[in-house]
Design a protein around this motif. Structure first.
Motif: not given
Length: 365
Positions: A18-46
């Motif tokens: 619970d004290v030391i940690g080591l970051a290692l060379s295997m990566h979680l990746e997220l590709r994120v795109s945003i259409d800021r002008n698109a409106p909310s829809t009832p089936d996707n309120p988030l």
């Protein structure tokens, strides 16, 4: 498009429970795109859709109300009075980190979620503040600080001021309410106190690589904690403290001292008790040393296990074969990977189109 990369991590490293940690060379990746002008829809309120590729794809919940990563992002957003994702946000998760194997998969997901909330909410949070938010969800600073900052780190959680003590152990259900972060009460969730935890990076000798032997079964962190005793003898605590005091220094020595590193990686606090959950562990720890295996420096559980982490300078395949043979004797198959310290930690890049890529410092614009 934004690209978020978060490394996996190995915690404890022998005596550093619970004290030391080591970051290692295997990566979680997220590709994120945003259409800021698109409106909310009832089936996707988030305003968010999630896709996933990688390990455990059949078991990953892609509902943004339930997925740990997007729920964490929603927590960050709602602490800043933003109750859903902007416009229409698409998140593709690519994950090579084995789940429930002691390589910080949940810590990486939480750090990625905090970065996701920060970037889509245009919040410009500093890295120390990002750490505060991550620690409200994932209470293992060794994994989280390593994933966020990178490298080989020591960590601790602060004793908070009396008025903040009630929030020191905020139930996860208050931070990420069940079922689903999508049930919006309109209330602001518990906001992290500042400076929940601190970290310090240690040096790491360039010759040392991490050999991860990953058995084909999971050990939950909760179950691994249940087998630990409620108290320890003074002798066992001193044993670990003595070795930990040396370990953070000797792993920076170049060239490495195999006998000193091996001795400094011994542990009496968690590995002896978790051996009941990992059948091959006692045989591995008792039979392998720098004297018996060329290139080996030390060997330990990675996090709560069952992954075995062997630090070595050479002879990686031969060392892995011996460890995998021990697991095979117990009817357990394994895979193995050679990993190096991920010095950069979590990173954020913008990818205009699919060609040019440039880096953004997290927490600054």
């Amino acid at each position: 498009m934004h690209l978020i990369r978060v490394p996996c991590s190995s915690a404890n490293i022998g005596p550093g429970f619970d004290v030391i940690g080591l970051a290692l060379s295997m990566h979680l990746e997220l590709r994120v795109s945003i259409d800021r002008n698109a409106p909310s829809t009832p089936d996707n309120p988030l305003n968010c859709t999630v896709s996933y590729s990688g390990v455990g794809a059949d078991s990953i919940d892609l509902n943004p109300e339930n997925n740990l990563l997007t729920r964490t992002a929603l927590y960050v957003l709602r602490c800043h009075n933003q109750h859903h994702f902007p416009g229409q946000t698409s998140v593709h998760i690519s994950n090579p980190i084995p789940l429930g194997r002691g390589l910080g998969s949940s810590g990486a997901a939480v750090v990625a979620g905090v970065l996701l909330g920060n970037v889509v909410g245009d919040l410009n949070l500093s890295k120390p503040r990002l750490l505060d938010f991550a620690l409200m969800v994932e209470r293992h600073p060794d994994n989280v600080a390593a994933a966020l900052y990178g490298g080989f780190v020591g960590t601790y959680l602060n004793e908070l001021d009396p008025q903040d003590m009630a929030r020191k152990e905020v139930p996860l259900s208050e931070v990420l309410p069940e079922p689903a972060g999508g049930i919006d009460t309109g209330l602001t969730p518990p906001i992290p106190p500042e400076n929940i935890g601190h970290y310090r990076r240690f040096n790491w000798a360039k010759e040392i690589k991490a050999l991860a032997i990953i058995p084909d079964f999971e050990v939950s962190t909760a179950k691994a904690r249940e087998v630990l005793p409620k108290s320890y003898s003074r002798q066992d605590m001193i044993f670990n403290l003595q070795r930990l005091a040396l370990l953070t220094t000797v792993l920076s020595d170049s060239p490495p001292d195999p006998e000193l590193i091996y001795s400094a990686m011994q542990d009496k606090i968690h590995q002896p008790y978790r051996a009941t959950l990992i059948p091959a562990l006692p045989a591995i720890l008792s039979s392998m040393s720098p004297k018996t295996h060329k290139g080996l420096l030390g060997i330990c559980l990675s996090g709560a296990g069952p992954t075995i982490l062997a630090l070595a300078t050479e002879n990686f395949e031969a060392i892995a074969d011996v460890i995998m043979a021990r697991f095979k004797d117990e009817g357990i198959s394994c895979q193995w990977k050679i990993l190096e310290p991920a010095e950069d930690g979590a990173t954020l890049q913008e990818v205009p189109g699919d060609v040019e890529t440039y880096r953004i410092e997290i927490g600054s614009k």
